[in-house]
Design an enzyme around this catalytic site. Structure first.
Site, short mmCIF file in Angstrom:
data_model
loop_
_atom_site.label_atom_id
_atom_site.label_comp_id
_atom_site.label_asym_id
_atom_site.label_seq_id
_atom_site.Cartn_x
_atom_site.Cartn_y
_atom_site.Cartn_z
N THR A 155 0.82 -1.21 0.00
CA THR A 155 0.00 0.00 0.00
C THR A 155 0.85 1.26 0.00
O THR A 155 1.97 1.26 0.53
CB THR A 155 -0.91 0.02 1.26
OG1 THR A 155 -1.52 1.31 1.39
CG2 THR A 155 -0.10 -0.24 2.52
N TYR B 105 -1.84 0.30 10.13
CA TYR B 105 -2.09 -0.36 8.85
C TYR B 105 -0.85 -0.28 7.96
O TYR B 105 -0.35 -1.31 7.48
CB TYR B 105 -3.30 0.28 8.15
CG TYR B 105 -3.47 -0.20 6.73
CD1 TYR B 105 -3.83 -1.52 6.46
CD2 TYR B 105 -3.26 0.66 5.65
CE1 TYR B 105 -3.96 -1.97 5.15
CE2 TYR B 105 -3.40 0.21 4.35
CZ TYR B 105 -3.74 -1.10 4.10
OH TYR B 105 -3.86 -1.54 2.80
#
Length: 331
Positions: free
Chosen positions: A120, A144
């Protein structure tokens, strides 16, 4: 045609189910491993085999790798809600980092030569420049992003120690749906702007919140690089083909178009396509949201045999809208 079997973890989820379609369409055999906590069994194409289990169930995963002669793993399974990662970090370190460690170990023990990881742009944190390249500093600002960066580090170290090569694709803002209407973003309570906007356009929401209207951007709203999920899925197949062709090389690549659109521009596109007006509700900024986040995608274009085919905001929105209407009919 390829006589190769690929294991796709999280293959019942949004991006994973599109990767399954791309692999099958390219002639690969596919085994999906998904615990169906957030995925949907109906999203898995009938040509694939679905095994309902978690990736940390090592005995079952390893038996599947052996039984189906798996030669590559595409790893999408994990938790993806950034604010939740802040309030429940241990869930993210368990579902993303610890579970990935288990899966990578299974790959090594069972001699799987190729591994593709769903990473990501959150690994970059709040960049100092609007455009980020793979050499930009990785300083995640939430669990995250950290949980994904830790998995990238594990892959780097494991590939140095064992006969396995990997590609980590750092996604920007994934949106849209399969142009043939076979899958799409189906999760309830979505936080992705285009998903939220098409929900509003189909009457499932009464307004769209705009988090921040005072950013240093042309219209004051946040600018992001949106990539069509089908193009992203195609990039995974291209990455696999590169890993097979050069078994000793690893790749960490941004997956984006290198073009940013503001929140207002996205909502304008939805209004244009539906010939209607979404109610826009300006709100304050969310913590940690950068003004702009755009991929420098020179490396992926240079490295992979990949040319985006749906790099057009109106196409992305149209496909997302068509899928949203399909979901309304299913309900």
């Amino acid at each position: 045609m390829h006589d190769m079997t690929v294991m796709v973890t999280g293959g019942a989820g949004y991006i994973g189910s599109h990767a399954v379609l791309a692999l099958l369409d390219a002639g690969y055999k596919v085994v999906v491993v998904d615990n169906l906590v957030t995925g949907f069994d109906w999203a898995v194409d009938d040509r694939a085999t679905l095994i309902e289990c978690a990736i940390e169930e090592e005995d079952r995963v390893r038996a599947a790798i052996r039984g189906y002669h798996v030669k590559a793993i595409m790893h999408f399974a994990g938790s993806v809600v950034v604010p939740e990662s802040v309030s429940d970090p241990l869930k993210y370190y368990r579902n993303n980092t610890a579970a990935s460690r288990s899966l990578i170990e299974s790959a090594v023990v069972e001699h799987v030569p190729h591994f593709i990881f769903s990473s990501t742009a959150a690994t970059y944190g709040t960049p100092t420049t609007a455009t980020v390249s793979e050499t930009s500093p990785t300083v995640p600002i939430n669990p995250y992003g950290t949980s994904k960066l830790m998995t990238e580090m594990m892959l780097r170290d494991v590939a140095a120690a064992h006969p396995i090569n990997y590609a980590a694709l750092r996604y920007f803002n994934v949106a849209g749906a399969d142009p043939q209407g076979r899958s799409g973003q189906s999760t309830d309570g979505a936080t992705h702007l285009i998903k939220v906007a098409v929900e509003a356009a189909t009457g499932k929401r009464d307004a769209v919140a705009i988090f921040g209207t005072d950013f240093d951007t042309p219209d004051g709203t946040g600018v992001r690089d949106y990539i069509h999920v089908s193009d992203l899925a195609a990039a995974h197949v291209a990455a696999l083909e590169r890993l097979i062709a050069e078994p000793r090389r690893n790749h960490t690549l941004n997956a984006g178009y290198g073009r940013g659109y503001s929140v207002n521009e996205v909502l304008d596109a939805v209004d244009r396509i539906t010939n209607a007006k979404i109610v826009r509700r300006p709100e304050g900024r969310r913590p940690g949201d950068p003004a702009a986040l755009i991929a420098d995608n020179a490396a992926i274009l240079r490295t992979l045999d990949w040319v985006p085919e749906r790099a057009d905001l109106d196409l992305i929105v149209s496909d997302a809208l068509a899928w949203e209407r399909t979901l309304s009919e299913r309900a």
